[in-house]
Write a protein that holds these residues in place. Structure first.
Motif, PDB file in Angstrom:
ATOM      1  N   PHE A 250      37.760  -9.242 -13.798  1.00 45.54           N
ATOM      2  CA  PHE A 250      38.004  -9.647 -15.023  1.00 45.54           C
ATOM      3  C   PHE A 250      38.872 -10.346 -15.300  1.00 45.54           C
ATOM      4  CE2 PHE A 250      42.088  -8.978 -17.584  1.00 45.54           C
ATOM      5  CZ  PHE A 250      41.329  -8.252 -18.711  1.00 45.54           C
ATOM      6  N   LEU A 251      39.591 -11.130 -14.655  1.00 47.44           N
ATOM      7  CA  LEU A 251      40.138 -12.399 -14.338  1.00 47.44           C
ATOM      8  C   LEU A 251      39.645 -13.293 -15.361  1.00 47.44           C
ATOM      9  CD1 LEU A 251      43.405 -12.368 -12.356  1.00 47.44           C
ATOM     10  CD2 LEU A 251      43.661 -11.820 -14.291  1.00 47.44           C
ATOM     11  N   ARG A 252      38.271 -13.627 -14.219  1.00 39.40           N
ATOM     12  CA  ARG A 252      37.408 -14.514 -14.781  1.00 39.40           C
ATOM     13  C   ARG A 252      36.388 -13.887 -16.148  1.00 39.40           C
ATOM     14  NH1 ARG A 252      35.050 -17.662 -10.580  1.00 39.40           N
ATOM     15  NH2 ARG A 252      33.366 -17.993 -11.709  1.00 39.40           N
ATOM     16  N   ARG A 253      36.453 -12.845 -16.575  1.00 41.70           N
ATOM     17  CA  ARG A 253      35.967 -13.210 -17.384  1.00 41.70           C
ATOM     18  C   ARG A 253      36.692 -13.458 -18.910  1.00 41.70           C
ATOM     19  NH1 ARG A 253      34.288  -7.172 -18.981  1.00 41.70           N
ATOM     20  NH2 ARG A 253      33.991  -8.354 -20.216  1.00 41.70           N
ATOM     21  N   TRP A 254      37.969 -12.777 -18.056  1.00 44.09           N
ATOM     22  CA  TRP A 254      38.962 -12.651 -19.142  1.00 44.09           C
ATOM     23  C   TRP A 254      38.943 -14.597 -19.889  1.00 44.09           C
ATOM     24  CZ3 TRP A 254      43.969 -14.411 -17.769  1.00 44.09           C
ATOM     25  CH2 TRP A 254      44.804 -14.890 -19.203  1.00 44.09           C
ATOM     26  N   LEU A 255      39.569 -15.425 -18.254  1.00 46.82           N
ATOM     27  CA  LEU A 255      39.846 -16.840 -19.304  1.00 46.82           C
ATOM     28  C   LEU A 255      38.155 -17.023 -19.797  1.00 46.82           C
ATOM     29  CD1 LEU A 255      40.727 -17.812 -15.455  1.00 46.82           C
ATOM     30  CD2 LEU A 255      42.377 -17.945 -17.854  1.00 46.82           C
TER      31      LEU A 255
END
Length: 457
Positions: free
Chosen positions: A326-331
């Motif tokens: 999730f964090l990679r997609r959000w960034l």
């Protein structure tokens, strides 16, 4: 009324489905179009009399889109607050979210799906009064204080232009011209700058002490001032920004001007000029005044080193998992210029910073750490006084500079973080024990430099 449904995927990920029915937005859409109608002035129609069908055709989709997304954002914010869901980053559209068509020609119920990254449920571990840290206690030598006093005496001393032989305490304004063999190079590099004789290399100083104003002689520009890297010589002496630019070492140096300072006496006249009228009474108080900022400077570094030790200890004791996918997609979604390759190189550091933010936030919440506007102003004014060497400023000038600093959002955020960090340090300091170790300021400089090198790895 819109509906929000939560579905937990696992401990670190969840989905929110937001359903907005036609009845949730239709009346607002009509009201907004009526407002447009009152203001609209279109050719062929009197003001306020434009047919709704015309307005709907021209502005309908834009108006409808704004209304729907206002409702959507409000529902998400309200749900997250009311349910007290601790999230990382912001909700992002799910990869399998239904395609939504916002079109006045086919107004219907709308469904949106979002992914959430959940903050890990953390119980802080690692507080232990038996755990001992080293607390460095800096000591300031008389020699260091005297050096600062001597510099201040020179700063306020009398300056005169000298024509006789150069002395080691003189300041020189010099011009340099690039040489080609024994002659000045045509269209070569030339520059003018100021150097202090006591900062020159041993070889250059020996040569300079035999000269006077107006003399010209050959020098190795890269062996002129002690301790300068080649890139610094290019930048500060020759005004060359390109570190890779090819520059010969041989230059003709001309001594344009020699300035000599006669230092003030360490007496009441100096005290009043340097500190202000009647601020200090005698040499002892003045000496302590010079010692105080040096000691505070190194005490602040000592606390910063200790804070870093607290952080490393607590990070080691509070391992946690994060919703990395999730964090990679959000960034990537929140920064269009960020590439996958860049993210690969920076993601580990991002995770470590995020983990500390989670630990810090938990401690701040558990200890009810809050900051006030008065504390923010005091921090800003402390910074401003630091810019002026601790010298008090007129109230109007201080207020103006403080207002400007706090109106800058980046400066304000930085100050807020500093105030919170200072309070967090006070809390953490009570959780452990210490071995105090006296160190000289020179030793502290070495410790600080090693800590910087470690942090950059």
């Amino acid at each position: 009324m819109p509906q929000v449904v939560r579905k937990d995927v696992d401990n670190l990920n969840a989905e929110l489905t937001v359903t907005i029915e036609k009845k949730d937005y239709e009346s607002k859409f009509v009201e907004e179009l009526k407002k447009y109608r009152q203001q609209a002035s279109m050719k062929g129609f009197r003001k306020g009399k434009t047919p709704m069908s015309v307005l709907k055709k021209m502005y309908g989709n834009s108006v409808l889109s704004n209304i729907v997304y206002d409702i959507l954002n409000n529902e998400l914010d309200t749900f997250l607050k009311e349910e007290k869901i601790a999230i990382l980053g912001q909700p992002i559209p799910s990869e399998d979210t239904p395609e939504v068509s916002i079109d006045v020609k086919s107004m219907d119920d709308m469904v949106f799906k979002f992914d959430l990254g959940l903050a890990p449920d953390l119980e802080i571990k690692g507080f232990n009064k038996n755990k001992k840290f080293t607390r460095y206690v800096p000591t300031v030598s008389d020699e260091k204080v005297q050096g600062d006093i001597d510099n201040a005496l020179k700063q306020l001393g009398d300056r005169e232009t000298i024509t006789e032989d150069i002395q080691e305490t003189d300041s020189l304004k010099v011009s340099v011209k690039e040489l080609d063999g024994k002659k000045v190079k045509e269209e070569g590099i030339s520059s003018q700058f100021t150097v202090l004789v006591d900062k020159l290399t041993k070889k250059a100083k020996k040569q300079m002490l035999t000269k006077k104003a107006g003399d010209a002689f050959k020098v190795n520009i890269f062996d002129l001032e002690d301790g300068l890297e080649e890139s610094q010589v290019k930048k500060y002496f020759l005004n060359i920004e390109d570190e890779n630019a090819e520059v010969g070492k041989d230059f003709e140096l001309t001594v344009d001007e020699v300035t000599r300072v006669t230092p003030m006496e360490f007496n009441e006249d100096f005290f009043n000029k340097y500190f202000g009228e009647n601020v200090v009474a005698d040499e002892k108080e003045a000496t302590e005044k010079f010692k105080e900022p040096v000691l505070n400077h190194y005490k602040n570094h000592s606390e910063a080193l200790l804070f870093r030790d607290f952080q490393d200890h607590l990070m080691g004791k509070n391992e946690m998992e994060l919703p990395e996918v999730f964090l990679r997609r959000w960034l990537l979604m929140s920064n269009e210029e960020l590439t996958e390759e860049q993210l690969d190189g920076e993601f580990d550091a991002f995770k470590e910073n995020l983990k500390w933010d989670i630990i810090k936030g938990k401690i701040v919440k558990e200890n009810d750490i809050q900051i006030t506007s008065e504390e923010i102003v005091a921090n800003a004014q402390g910074k401003i006084m630091g810019y002026f060497g601790g010298t008090p400023l007129p109230p109007d000038m201080m207020k103006d500079m403080t207002d400007r600093m706090l109106n800058d959002q980046n400066s304000l955020r930085q100050i807020q973080e500093e105030v919170i960090s200072n309070k967090l340090y006070d809390v953490l300091e009570t959780k452990f024990s210490y071995n105090e170790k006296e160190v000289t300021t020179d030793k502290m400089d070495d410790i600080i430099e090693k800590a910087r090198e470690k942090a950059q790895k």
